[in-house]
Scaffold this active site. Structure first.
Site, short mmCIF file in Angstrom:
data_model
loop_
_atom_site.label_atom_id
_atom_site.label_comp_id
_atom_site.label_asym_id
_atom_site.label_seq_id
_atom_site.Cartn_x
_atom_site.Cartn_y
_atom_site.Cartn_z
N GLU A 27 0.17 -3.09 4.70
CA GLU A 27 -0.84 -2.51 4.82
C GLU A 27 -1.04 -1.65 6.00
O GLU A 27 -0.96 -2.41 7.10
CB GLU A 27 -2.19 -3.18 4.36
N ASP A 28 -1.53 -0.65 6.05
CA ASP A 28 -1.73 0.14 7.47
C ASP A 28 -3.39 0.50 7.75
O ASP A 28 -3.56 0.94 8.85
CB ASP A 28 -1.19 1.48 7.20
N TRP A 66 -9.06 16.27 5.00
CA TRP A 66 -10.46 15.82 5.51
C TRP A 66 -11.03 16.49 6.57
O TRP A 66 -12.32 16.94 6.59
CB TRP A 66 -10.58 14.37 5.68
N LYS A 80 -5.19 8.02 -6.23
CA LYS A 80 -5.22 8.61 -8.03
C LYS A 80 -3.79 9.33 -7.87
O LYS A 80 -3.36 9.77 -8.80
CB LYS A 80 -6.30 9.30 -8.24
N THR A 95 1.64 10.06 4.26
CA THR A 95 0.95 10.71 3.82
C THR A 95 -0.49 10.71 4.44
O THR A 95 -1.35 11.46 4.22
CB THR A 95 0.59 10.56 2.15
N LYS A 137 -9.06 5.21 6.28
CA LYS A 137 -7.66 4.84 5.44
C LYS A 137 -7.94 3.53 4.41
O LYS A 137 -8.96 2.83 4.72
CB LYS A 137 -6.70 4.37 6.66
N LYS A 157 -11.25 -0.94 -1.61
CA LYS A 157 -11.01 -2.06 -0.40
C LYS A 157 -11.99 -1.50 0.53
O LYS A 157 -12.49 -0.45 0.55
CB LYS A 157 -9.49 -1.32 0.14
N ASP A 217 0.90 -1.22 0.06
CA ASP A 217 0.04 -0.06 -0.03
C ASP A 217 0.99 1.15 0.09
O ASP A 217 2.22 1.12 0.21
CB ASP A 217 -0.79 -0.04 1.28
N LEU A 218 0.49 2.23 -0.26
CA LEU A 218 1.46 3.65 -0.28
C LEU A 218 0.95 4.57 1.03
O LEU A 218 2.12 4.50 1.75
CB LEU A 218 0.85 4.48 -1.54
N ASP A 219 -0.13 5.10 1.00
CA ASP A 219 -0.19 5.90 1.94
C ASP A 219 -0.26 5.37 3.61
O ASP A 219 -0.73 4.65 3.89
CB ASP A 219 -1.51 6.80 2.14
N SER A 268 -2.60 0.39 -4.43
CA SER A 268 -3.02 1.79 -3.62
C SER A 268 -4.48 2.17 -4.19
O SER A 268 -4.74 2.13 -5.50
CB SER A 268 -1.93 2.60 -3.67
N ALA A 269 -5.26 2.78 -3.18
CA ALA A 269 -6.73 3.38 -3.84
C ALA A 269 -6.43 4.88 -4.29
O ALA A 269 -7.32 5.62 -4.66
CB ALA A 269 -7.61 3.46 -2.69
#
Ligand code: G6P
Ligand code: MG
Length: 208
Positions: free
Chosen positions: A167-168, A23, A115, A15, A43, A143, A7-9, A112-113
């Site tokens: 994953e976080d 948000w 964009k 991030t 998340k 996800k 996963d990225l964030d 990752s979700a």
């Protein structure tokens, strides 16, 4: 062959805190205070689904024009934080872990979700480590649906059972488990209760 899907964030780069701040500001416009606890539910969740949840929590409904305007503004605010990042913002141990995986011929994918995934990896100078990138532009189901990880495994040509997901988010851990993959949580075991194992970060994984 075996593969790692990241996963990225909140896994490669912190991030997740920028998504939270952006948000939170949107919520405040409606008198809603986004807490860290509720933020866990955002998340791994797409931009549109995150905004839908926040408006639901705030108990407001908006026109589709207003919805698009809020999503666009949140993203612009988020990107203003991202702009200031550089390779020093890569989370501890990540680069060493990626290098080790490359040497061991392990397939490396991003799932990752977001964009914004490709420009962020580029900015961090680590895009070349990834054999495959599947992001928010490539999936139709968010996800906890396993689609993002299943596509990543297919593109890598690796069976799901041979994939390890990092994953976080609770949604991401659930997605990995549904896909029949091993799920390693990055964060706290109290939150990521469905993970096979949980570590505080990649330094901890390297030192185990
Ligand atoms: C990740 C983050 C979420 C974010 C989503 C979409 O999954 O964990 O917080 O909403 O990506 O990100 P984007 O950059 O496309 O708004
Ligand atoms: Mg994440």
């Amino acid at each position: 062959m075996k593969a790692y899907i990241f996963d990225l964030d909140g896994v490669i780069v912190d991030t997740a805190k920028f998504h939270f701040l952006a948000w939170k500001k949107i919520g405040e416009e409606f008198g809603f205070e986004l807490t860290h606890e509720l933020n866990e539910q955002l998340k791994g969740v797409s931009r549109v689904d995150s905004l839908t949840k926040i408006l639901g929590w705030a108990g407001v409904s908006v026109s589709s024009e207003k919805f698009d305007e809020l999503a666009t503004r949140k993203n612009a605010d988020y990107l203003s934080y991202v702009e200031k990042m550089n390779e020093n913002d890569i989370l501890p141990g990540v680069k060493t872990f990626l290098e080790k995986a490359k040497k061991e011929n392990i397939g490396i994918a991003l799932g990752s979700a977001s964009k914004n995934a490709r420009p962020i990896l580029q900015k961090l100078g680590i895009i070349s480590y990834f054999d495959v990138i599947v992001d928010g532009n490539d999936v139709t189901k968010a996800k906890p649906d396993p689609e993002v990880f299943v596509i990543a495994a297919q593109k890598l040509g690796v069976d799901n059972e041979k994939c390890v997901v990092f994953e976080d988010s609770e949604a991401g851990i659930q997605a990995a488990k549904t896909a029949g993959m091993k799920a390693i949580g990055i964060g706290s075991p109290e939150v990521l209760t469905q993970a096979d194992e949980v570590f505080s970060g990649f330094d901890a994984i390297l030192n185990q």
